[in-house]
Scaffold this active site. Structure first.
Site, short mmCIF file in Angstrom:
data_model
loop_
_atom_site.label_atom_id
_atom_site.label_comp_id
_atom_site.label_asym_id
_atom_site.label_seq_id
_atom_site.Cartn_x
_atom_site.Cartn_y
_atom_site.Cartn_z
N GLN A 183 0.68 -1.36 0.11
CA GLN A 183 -0.10 -0.08 0.09
C GLN A 183 0.76 1.29 0.11
O GLN A 183 0.37 2.21 -0.31
CB GLN A 183 -0.96 0.19 1.16
CG GLN A 183 -2.07 -1.08 1.07
CD GLN A 183 -3.06 -0.66 0.12
OE1 GLN A 183 -3.30 0.55 -0.21
NE2 GLN A 183 -3.69 -1.82 -0.41
N CYS B 85 -11.52 -9.27 0.16
CA CYS B 85 -12.09 -10.76 0.43
C CYS B 85 -13.68 -10.66 1.32
O CYS B 85 -14.30 -11.49 1.19
CB CYS B 85 -11.18 -11.48 1.14
SG CYS B 85 -9.52 -10.95 1.12
C1 LIG Z 1 -3.17 -5.72 -2.12
C2 LIG Z 1 -2.36 -6.24 -1.04
C3 LIG Z 1 -1.69 -7.49 -1.36
C4 LIG Z 1 -1.60 -8.49 -2.04
O1 LIG Z 1 -0.90 -8.13 -3.52
P1 LIG Z 1 -1.52 -8.69 -4.80
O2 LIG Z 1 -0.56 -8.32 -5.82
O3 LIG Z 1 -3.07 -8.47 -5.11
O4 LIG Z 1 -1.23 -10.24 -4.52
C5 LIG Z 1 -0.77 -7.44 0.03
N1 LIG Z 1 -0.53 -6.80 0.82
C6 LIG Z 1 -1.35 -5.81 1.01
C7 LIG Z 1 -1.03 -4.78 2.23
C8 LIG Z 1 -1.95 -5.37 -0.03
O5 LIG Z 1 -3.05 -4.37 -0.06
#
Ligand SMILES: *Cc1c(COP(=O)(O)O)cnc(C)c1O
Length: 387
Positions: free
Chosen positions: A180, A326
């Site tokens: 993020q 999710c």
């Molecule tokens: C979206 C997210 C992930 C997962 O990343 P993907 O590329 O969608 O697998 C992991 N950690 C955080 C904090 C996220 O926001």
């Protein structure tokens, strides 16, 4: 994106114009396999290595510390498993936080089943973990501390530097999920002295299904993907060259515009927060000050479930989220808010509005005109949606 207002940028972002145009030639003109020795292959190889440098640069790391992956989830999993293997002689205890993404929490649950000790630290009401709290959790057999840089549900930016110092004082490897944070707040792995860091392109206007793991310690080969020995034998499979090129273009663009975007988004975010909190029984979640530039998150008293808010916003042409993709469609409250001590009832009403530089003042006005009416409306509902 048409007339719709998209404000769920913590879930995913549209690919930027410059990332898209950087990618396009790598689908056809420069389609070669980077492992091949003729010119097509070498062009692809060069694009891959240039991208590695750009991605490394953006976080203050070196190109030989960057490994490309399929995204944040794989990077998080790999970081944990690699440290377990490298440090298996030292011990079997891992510290993380209860507010990590499932890409950290699920692998840790699996390790717990295999006999590892897992300590999940609970944050304070703003979403912070203190150095003292971390220090108290450390044991002689602690091999890894994994704490996210910024939280996806409530936007809090954690005091990573101080936490990393605690880890190193005790000789423990420090990983951070910066999915993020990357291209949204400044990151310098050198001055922070981070050992491992996860990135995902689709959270900063790059394509989905591509990410990176920064590692300044020797990584063991990914246990999930063995084969032809790409990525210095650590992660097999022909590299997704176009996606990697897109990620590099996106992170370069994001870093370049970081200062401007932070200011721009901060103004929009604060206006949105100020006006939303005028709704009686509305509360901000996370740190009011140390939060991601475009991130606003709320809970609402008397709202049975955020799905009702999100559906009505959608009917009004506004796409917002509940905090985690999710749980948006389940009756389970976001685990992050429960871990922070919010009662289930309140946690279930979570609304996340995450902005990007594509949003305008008009979007904010539109949300603030619509939201009070929707909250009044959904408060009349006394049923809960089925999971
Ligand atoms: C979206 C997210 C992930 C997962 O990343 P993907 O590329 O969608 O697998 C992991 N950690 C955080 C904090 C996220 O926001």
């Amino acid at each position: 994106m048409g007339d719709r207002i998209y404000v769920d940028n913590s879930a995913t972002t549209p690919v930027s114009e410059s990332a898209l145009s950087a990618m396009l030639p790598y689908f056809r003109e420069h389609f070669g396999n980077p492992s091949a020795i003729y010119s097509y292959g070498q062009e692809a190889k060069k694009a891959l290595e240039d991208s590695r440098r750009v991605v490394g640069n953006a976080i203050g790391g070196l190109s030989n510390e960057i490994y490309f992956t399929s995204g944040g989830t794989e990077s998080d999993n790999w970081a944990i498993h690699s440290v377990c293997e490298v440090k298996h002689k030292k011990g079997k205890h891992i510290i993380a936080t209860a507010i990590e993404h499932k890409a950290i929490l699920r692998p840790l649950e699996k390790l717990r089943d295999l006999g590892y000790g897992i300590t999940l630290l609970k944050p304070d009401t703003n979403g912070h973990i203190s150095s003292e709290q971390l220090e108290r959790a450390i044991r002689p057999d602690t091999i890894l501390i994994s704490i996210m840089m910024a939280n996806n549900v409530m936007g809090t930016v954690l005091p990573i530097q101080a936490l990393c110092e605690v880890a190193h004082k005790h000789g423990i490897i420090f990983h951070t999920d910066a999915v993020q944070a990357a291209a949204h707040i400044p990151i310098d792995v050198r001055s922070l002295s981070i050992d491992l860091l996860s990135l995902s392109a689709h959270k900063f206007h790059g394509p989905k299904g591509v990410g990176a793991l920064f590692s300044k310690i020797p990584l063991v080969p990914s246990p999930f993907i063995t084969g032809g020995g790409q990525e210095k034998g650590r992660r097999s499979g022909t590299e997704n060259v176009a996606a990697v090129v897109g990620m590099a273009a996106a992170i370069a663009e994001g870093s370049e515009n970081l200062h401007h975007n932070t200011q721009y988004l901060g103004v929009l975010r604060d206006k949105l927060i100020e006006r939303t909190l005028k709704i009686p029984g509305a509360y901000l979640t996370g740190d009011p000050v140390n939060r991601l530039p475009g991130h606003a998150s709320f809970v609402f008293e008397g709202v049975k479930h955020s799905v009702y808010i999100i559906n009505m916003l959608n009917e009004a042409g506004i796409c917002a989220g509940s905090g985690s993709a999710c749980s948006a469609s389940s009756t389970e409250a976001p685990h992050v808010l429960s871990a922070m001590g919010y009662a289930d009832e309140l946690a279930q009403s979570a609304l996340r509005i995450s902005l990007s530089h594509y949003n305008t003042e008009k979007d904010i006005d539109s949300i603030n005109e619509t939201l009070p009416r929707i909250i009044t409306e959904v408060r009349k509902r006394k049923d809960t949606p089925l999971g």
